[in-house]
Design a protein around this motif. Sequence first.
Motif, PDB file in Angstrom:
ATOM      1  N   ASP A   1      67.382  64.007  23.083  1.00 19.84           N
ATOM      2  CA  ASP A   1      66.389  64.934  23.189  1.00 19.84           C
ATOM      3  C   ASP A   1      65.496  65.058  22.016  1.00 19.84           C
ATOM      4  O   ASP A   1      64.145  65.963  21.834  1.00 19.84           O
ATOM      5  CB  ASP A   1      66.621  66.333  23.961  1.00 19.84           C
ATOM      6  N   ALA A   2      65.987  64.535  20.967  1.00 18.84           N
ATOM      7  CA  ALA A   2      65.104  64.472  19.677  1.00 18.84           C
ATOM      8  C   ALA A   2      63.001  64.771  19.599  1.00 18.84           C
ATOM      9  O   ALA A   2      63.207  63.465  20.681  1.00 18.84           O
ATOM     10  CB  ALA A   2      65.744  63.335  18.829  1.00 18.84           C
ATOM     11  N   VAL A   3      62.744  65.064  19.495  1.00 14.18           N
ATOM     12  CA  VAL A   3      61.446  65.265  19.403  1.00 14.18           C
ATOM     13  C   VAL A   3      60.910  64.020  18.268  1.00 14.18           C
ATOM     14  O   VAL A   3      61.574  63.924  17.054  1.00 14.18           O
ATOM     15  CB  VAL A   3      60.517  66.311  18.799  1.00 14.18           C
ATOM     16  N   VAL A   4      59.973  62.649  18.818  1.00  9.61           N
ATOM     17  CA  VAL A   4      59.581  61.569  18.578  1.00  9.61           C
ATOM     18  C   VAL A   4      58.309  61.475  18.851  1.00  9.61           C
ATOM     19  O   VAL A   4      57.779  61.877  19.988  1.00  9.61           O
ATOM     20  CB  VAL A   4      60.849  60.192  18.168  1.00  9.61           C
ATOM     21  N   TRP A   5      57.372  61.118  17.514  1.00  9.33           N
ATOM     22  CA  TRP A   5      56.229  60.276  18.709  1.00  9.33           C
ATOM     23  C   TRP A   5      55.975  59.716  19.334  1.00  9.33           C
ATOM     24  O   TRP A   5      57.263  58.396  18.958  1.00  9.33           O
ATOM     25  CB  TRP A   5      55.404  60.289  17.193  1.00  9.33           C
ATOM     26  N   SER A   6      55.179  59.345  19.924  1.00  8.63           N
ATOM     27  CA  SER A   6      55.753  58.133  21.567  1.00  8.63           C
ATOM     28  C   SER A   6      53.942  58.022  21.501  1.00  8.63           C
ATOM     29  O   SER A   6      52.999  59.398  22.160  1.00  8.63           O
ATOM     30  CB  SER A   6      56.505  58.529  21.888  1.00  8.63           C
ATOM     31  N   TRP A   7      53.529  57.283  21.975  1.00  4.98           N
ATOM     32  CA  TRP A   7      52.455  56.546  22.206  1.00  4.98           C
ATOM     33  C   TRP A   7      52.289  57.341  23.651  1.00  4.98           C
ATOM     34  O   TRP A   7      50.946  57.057  24.427  1.00  4.98           O
ATOM     35  CB  TRP A   7      51.592  55.608  22.705  1.00  4.98           C
ATOM     36  N   ALA A   8      53.229  57.253  24.118  1.00  2.22           N
ATOM     37  CA  ALA A   8      52.949  58.484  25.746  1.00  2.22           C
ATOM     38  C   ALA A   8      53.121  59.825  26.092  1.00  2.22           C
ATOM     39  O   ALA A   8      53.311  60.495  24.976  1.00  2.22           O
ATOM     40  CB  ALA A   8      54.344  57.451  26.533  1.00  2.22           C
TER      41      ALA A   8
ATOM     42  N   SER B   1      60.952  51.196  16.492  1.00  3.92           N
ATOM     43  CA  SER B   1      61.181  52.406  17.099  1.00  3.92           C
ATOM     44  C   SER B   1      62.329  52.523  16.436  1.00  3.92           C
ATOM     45  O   SER B   1      62.632  54.138  16.120  1.00  3.92           O
ATOM     46  CB  SER B   1      61.298  52.115  18.457  1.00  3.92           C
ATOM     47  N   GLU B   2      62.724  52.042  15.828  1.00  2.00           N
ATOM     48  CA  GLU B   2      64.057  52.710  15.361  1.00  2.00           C
ATOM     49  C   GLU B   2      63.819  53.942  13.723  1.00  2.00           C
ATOM     50  O   GLU B   2      64.443  54.730  13.925  1.00  2.00           O
ATOM     51  CB  GLU B   2      65.132  51.875  14.675  1.00  2.00           C
ATOM     52  N   ARG B   3      62.913  52.924  13.150  1.00  2.00           N
ATOM     53  CA  ARG B   3      62.488  54.190  12.114  1.00  2.00           C
ATOM     54  C   ARG B   3      61.554  55.084  12.509  1.00  2.00           C
ATOM     55  O   ARG B   3      61.666  56.719  12.120  1.00  2.00           O
ATOM     56  CB  ARG B   3      61.219  52.998  11.717  1.00  2.00           C
ATOM     57  N   LEU B   4      60.791  55.230  13.964  1.00  2.00           N
ATOM     58  CA  LEU B   4      60.229  56.691  14.240  1.00  2.00           C
ATOM     59  C   LEU B   4      61.610  57.688  14.920  1.00  2.00           C
ATOM     60  O   LEU B   4      61.177  58.773  14.611  1.00  2.00           O
ATOM     61  CB  LEU B   4      59.709  56.440  15.264  1.00  2.00           C
ATOM     62  N   VAL B   5      62.339  57.018  15.431  1.00  2.00           N
ATOM     63  CA  VAL B   5      63.356  58.093  15.710  1.00  2.00           C
ATOM     64  C   VAL B   5      64.344  58.867  14.442  1.00  2.00           C
ATOM     65  O   VAL B   5      64.889  59.715  14.405  1.00  2.00           O
ATOM     66  CB  VAL B   5      64.467  57.384  16.888  1.00  2.00           C
ATOM     67  N   ALA B   6      64.634  57.679  13.685  1.00  2.00           N
ATOM     68  CA  ALA B   6      65.180  57.702  12.463  1.00  2.00           C
ATOM     69  C   ALA B   6      64.728  59.221  11.207  1.00  2.00           C
ATOM     70  O   ALA B   6      65.198  60.637  10.766  1.00  2.00           O
ATOM     71  CB  ALA B   6      65.799  56.971  11.954  1.00  2.00           C
TER      72      ALA B   6
ATOM     73  N   ILE C   1      54.064  55.142  12.562  1.00  2.00           N
ATOM     74  CA  ILE C   1      54.451  54.474  11.222  1.00  2.00           C
ATOM     75  C   ILE C   1      53.991  53.042  11.122  1.00  2.00           C
ATOM     76  O   ILE C   1      53.953  52.138  12.056  1.00  2.00           O
ATOM     77  CB  ILE C   1      56.044  54.530  10.808  1.00  2.00           C
ATOM     78  N   PRO C   2      53.523  52.909  10.457  1.00  2.00           N
ATOM     79  CA  PRO C   2      52.502  51.494  10.263  1.00  2.00           C
ATOM     80  C   PRO C   2      53.865  50.233   9.839  1.00  2.00           C
ATOM     81  O   PRO C   2      54.989  50.659   9.270  1.00  2.00           O
ATOM     82  CB  PRO C   2      51.453  51.154   8.188  1.00  2.00           C
ATOM     83  N   GLU C   3      53.804  48.968  10.400  1.00  2.57           N
ATOM     84  CA  GLU C   3      54.982  48.700  10.262  1.00  2.57           C
ATOM     85  C   GLU C   3      55.442  47.591   8.478  1.00  2.57           C
ATOM     86  O   GLU C   3      56.154  47.531   8.459  1.00  2.57           O
ATOM     87  CB  GLU C   3      54.547  46.860  11.403  1.00  2.57           C
TER      88      GLU C   3
ATOM     89  N   GLU D   1      72.370  46.534  15.791  1.00  2.62           N
ATOM     90  CA  GLU D   1      73.531  47.620  15.685  1.00  2.62           C
ATOM     91  C   GLU D   1      72.532  48.857  15.138  1.00  2.62           C
ATOM     92  O   GLU D   1      72.576  50.328  15.422  1.00  2.62           O
ATOM     93  CB  GLU D   1      74.106  46.758  14.297  1.00  2.62           C
ATOM     94  N   LEU D   2      71.520  48.947  13.523  1.00  2.00           N
ATOM     95  CA  LEU D   2      70.822  49.687  14.116  1.00  2.00           C
ATOM     96  C   LEU D   2      70.316  50.848  14.580  1.00  2.00           C
ATOM     97  O   LEU D   2      70.064  51.723  14.896  1.00  2.00           O
ATOM     98  CB  LEU D   2      69.878  48.877  12.715  1.00  2.00           C
ATOM     99  N   GLY D   3      69.480  49.795  16.063  1.00  2.00           N
ATOM    100  CA  GLY D   3      68.337  50.364  16.774  1.00  2.00           C
ATOM    101  C   GLY D   3      69.708  50.898  17.703  1.00  2.00           C
ATOM    102  O   GLY D   3      69.671  52.607  17.639  1.00  2.00           O
ATOM    103  N   ALA D   4      70.681  50.901  18.243  1.00  2.00           N
ATOM    104  CA  ALA D   4      71.609  51.598  18.990  1.00  2.00           C
ATOM    105  C   ALA D   4      72.735  52.372  18.157  1.00  2.00           C
ATOM    106  O   ALA D   4      72.242  53.398  19.109  1.00  2.00           O
ATOM    107  CB  ALA D   4      72.765  50.144  19.469  1.00  2.00           C
ATOM    108  N   ARG D   5      72.784  52.373  16.983  1.00  2.00           N
ATOM    109  CA  ARG D   5      73.330  53.656  16.139  1.00  2.00           C
ATOM    110  C   ARG D   5      72.373  55.056  16.124  1.00  2.00           C
ATOM    111  O   ARG D   5      72.457  55.790  16.218  1.00  2.00           O
ATOM    112  CB  ARG D   5      73.812  52.948  14.988  1.00  2.00           C
ATOM    113  N   THR D   6      70.456  54.232  15.613  1.00  2.00           N
ATOM    114  CA  THR D   6      70.544  55.408  15.296  1.00  2.00           C
ATOM    115  C   THR D   6      69.671  56.293  16.287  1.00  2.00           C
ATOM    116  O   THR D   6      69.831  57.300  16.529  1.00  2.00           O
ATOM    117  CB  THR D   6      68.960  54.790  14.565  1.00  2.00           C
TER     118      THR D   6
END
Length: 263
Positions: free
Chosen positions: A107-114, A55-60, A67-69, A95-100
């Motif tokens: 409101d950043a637009v990111v792909w999700s399954w929802a 999920s961090e990569r999706l947002v970043a 994105i494939p694992e 640290e990485l997840g929280a920072r990203t």
Amino acid sequence: MTTLGHERYCDEVARQLDLLRTTLTGADLSVTVPTCPDWTLAELVRHMGGAVRWSERLVATRAEQDIPEEDIPECEGPAGDDPAALDAWLARTAELGARTFRAAGADAVVWSWADDRSAAFWARRMTHELAVHRADAAIAAGVPFEVAPDVAADAIDEWLDLVALAQRTDPEDSASELRGAGRSIHLHATDAPEGLDAEWLIEFGDDGFTWRRGHAKATVALRGPLTEVLLAFYRRRPLDGGSVEVLGERELLDFWLERASFG
């Protein structure tokens, strides 16, 4: 229904992983997780860290599609099951997840399954993914599980929203069977702190179900401490284990627990 807010979710992603690290101290990582019997404790830990990495990569990257694992750095964690290496990986992941998530903003637009395609969705989803799987880890390790009351209550909110999403979008999902007018389920946390409305009413209709926070008489009620209601509702604790009380038509609650799913 208000949520905890994006900044709090960002904090919770790191906090839940830090609490997981404490849970794992001295634990046998080779044991089977009773509530996730397809996994050992080590595999559960990798799943949790990998979910945050994904999920961090999706947002970043502000991903427009999944994105494939295999394209995500360190998604599977370190080779082997050395506890120190896994712990260090979890610390970096927290640290990485929280920072990203925080840098992206809600409101950043990111792909999700929802339906919600935002960074806020992923910060909230990871908060509860981690909190509930941390309970799995605690059960496997034989240590107590605690979670902040507002996080527990919000996890129930999110679960209800996601089951409703599955019912709306996937007619083949078992959630599609959660219908039938005139029936209802009441969840009642008996130890909620003042100001936290930790009661829920789920009402079935011919087209599906709706839910809201609040107190009301229902066909069946699930009562107990908030953490125990959460774990029972997420199918992590048996209804007959003595930590919760079921009043009314038990069959309806069993019907829900057997069919409530998402994704």
